[in-house]
Scaffold this active site. Sequence first.
Site, short mmCIF file in Angstrom:
data_model
loop_
_atom_site.label_atom_id
_atom_site.label_comp_id
_atom_site.label_asym_id
_atom_site.label_seq_id
_atom_site.Cartn_x
_atom_site.Cartn_y
_atom_site.Cartn_z
N HIS A 299 25.17 -6.00 -121.45
CA HIS A 299 24.18 -6.78 -122.19
C HIS A 299 22.90 -6.99 -121.39
O HIS A 299 21.99 -7.69 -121.82
CB HIS A 299 24.82 -8.13 -122.55
CG HIS A 299 24.06 -8.92 -123.56
ND1 HIS A 299 23.59 -10.19 -123.31
CD2 HIS A 299 23.69 -8.65 -124.84
CE1 HIS A 299 22.98 -10.66 -124.36
NE2 HIS A 299 23.02 -9.75 -125.31
N LYS B 269 19.21 -6.50 -119.59
CA LYS B 269 17.92 -5.88 -119.92
C LYS B 269 17.09 -5.87 -118.64
O LYS B 269 16.51 -6.88 -118.24
CB LYS B 269 17.17 -6.66 -121.01
CG LYS B 269 17.85 -6.61 -122.39
CD LYS B 269 18.78 -7.75 -122.60
CE LYS B 269 19.33 -7.77 -124.02
NZ LYS B 269 20.37 -8.80 -124.21
N ASP C 206 9.52 2.33 -109.49
CA ASP C 206 9.17 2.72 -108.11
C ASP C 206 9.77 1.79 -107.06
O ASP C 206 9.28 1.75 -105.93
CB ASP C 206 7.65 2.79 -107.94
CG ASP C 206 7.04 3.96 -108.71
OD1 ASP C 206 7.77 4.93 -108.99
OD2 ASP C 206 5.85 3.88 -109.04
N HIS D 169 16.05 -16.08 -129.72
CA HIS D 169 16.85 -15.12 -128.96
C HIS D 169 16.73 -15.36 -127.46
O HIS D 169 17.31 -14.63 -126.67
CB HIS D 169 16.41 -13.69 -129.31
CG HIS D 169 17.39 -12.64 -128.91
ND1 HIS D 169 17.20 -11.80 -127.83
CD2 HIS D 169 18.59 -12.27 -129.45
CE1 HIS D 169 18.22 -10.97 -127.72
NE2 HIS D 169 19.07 -11.23 -128.69
N ASP E 79 13.91 -29.97 -113.46
CA ASP E 79 13.01 -30.69 -112.56
C ASP E 79 11.69 -29.94 -112.44
O ASP E 79 11.19 -29.43 -113.43
CB ASP E 79 13.68 -30.96 -111.21
CG ASP E 79 14.78 -32.02 -111.32
OD1 ASP E 79 14.79 -32.76 -112.33
OD2 ASP E 79 15.63 -32.09 -110.43
#
Length: 430
Positions: A112, A114, A119, A306, A313
Amino acid sequence: MSRWVSGNQFHLLENGEEFFPRVFECIAAARHEVVLETFILFEDKVGEELHAALHQAARRGVQVDMTIDGYGSPDLSPEFISTLTRAGVRVHVFDPGPRLWGWRTNLFRRMHRKIVVVDGERAFVGGINYSADHLADFGPLAKQDYAVEIEGPIVADIHGFVRRALAAGQRNAGAEPPAGLRERFSDRARSLAGAWRGDSIPAPVGEASALFVTRDNRKHTNDIERHYRAALRMARKRVVIANAYFFPGYRLLREMRHAARRGVDVRLILQGEPDMAIVKTAASMLYHHLLDAGVRIYEYCERPLHGKVAVIDDDWATVGSSNLDPLSLSLNLEANVVIRDQAFNSELGARLEALIRNNCKQVTHDSLVEPSWWRTVRSYFVFHLLRRYPAWAGWLPAHTPRITPAGQGLPNSAGPTGRDPEPVSQAKPV
C-alpha cells in the site's frame, strides 16, 4: 530500525494538483535513476502522464523501476506495460494473483506504499495514488489527500529501503535481481553508504529531523502505530489527526482518550462523504467512546477524505500511506515519514484548521440519535473487537511477498484497453 536523521527539508503537497506536476517534473529532470512504488495506477489521464514521464526518462538512459500492487492495479493493458518495458522501464508487480469468478484475489497484506525516489537525492512519500480521482475536476468523488517532497539525508534511508524491498521481493519469487541489486550489504552499511549504488548521503539542506517508518508482516508489524502512540503520550497542547479509514486498535484509541482527558485539544477529521459506506459506519461506532473523553470529531463533507496525516503540539507531524484501521495497522505494507519541524508542523496544521473551518461539520452527542440499548450492545462489541483484532489479523493468509515482472504479474488484463467495465471511481481504495 528507524532512526532520527537531521538536516532535512519537507515541502507539503496537497491533492493531485500539487503532487502530480511536481513528481512528473522531477522524473523529467532525473539523471540516473527513478524508483517508484504505488498501490493504484490507473490507465486514465494521470496514469498516461506518468507513463509518458517514465517512458521518456528510460529512453534517455535513466534506470527506472516501477512497482505496482497486483490487487490495486490489476487492469493495465498489455500495450501500456509493453511500451514501458520496450523503453527499458522495469515494471514489477507485487503479489500478482488471478481472478476467481471475476473477483480479484490476494485481498490481504497488500503493498500500500506510495514512494518515489529520484537520483537518490529527492523523495516523495504520502497517500496519493496515480489516478484521476485525486484531481478536483474528477467531480464530487475526487479525493482529498496529502504527500511530501523530501530533500536531505533521510532520502538515503528511503532509497535504501525501496531498493532492498525490490531485491527481496524478486528473490522470494525465485527471480534473479537485475544488475545493481545483487549486492547484499548490512542495513547499517547501506545506511552509511547512503544510496544503493554507493552514492554519498545527500547533504543537509534544512532544519527538520525525520524518521522513515514502515510496517510489514515480519519485523516491523506495529512501528507506525507505535510512533503514533508515543507522540500521543507526549502531547501537551494539541493533536489533529486527519485519517480516511479510522478504526484503530484499543491501545491507540486509549492514548487518544487519555490525551483528551488530561486537557490536550484532540481533534479528529474523518470521512463525512465516504467512498465506501462501511468506512463511516465503522468510525461512527467509536464516536460516543471518544466524545465521552473530550475528543472533538469533525466529518469532512466536501468530498471523500483519503489523507493520512497528523500534527501534534508544535513540531511533530506525520504524512504517509497508513490509515488507522485494521488493514493498514495489521496487514498492509505501509510507509510514513515522521517529521520534527516547527515550520512544517505549522503549515500542515494551518491547512487542517482550514479544512475544519471551511469543509467539516462537528459531531456532537446531540447529533448522535440512537437507542440506549443499541449503544450498550455496540460498545461491548466494539471494545472486544478493538482489543482482539491485531491478534486475529495474524490468522489471515500469510505469505512471503513476491515481486514479479509485469508480463507475469498481470495475467487478467481487461482486454485491449485494460479498463474495467465499471467507472474508475468504483475501484476499491485502501
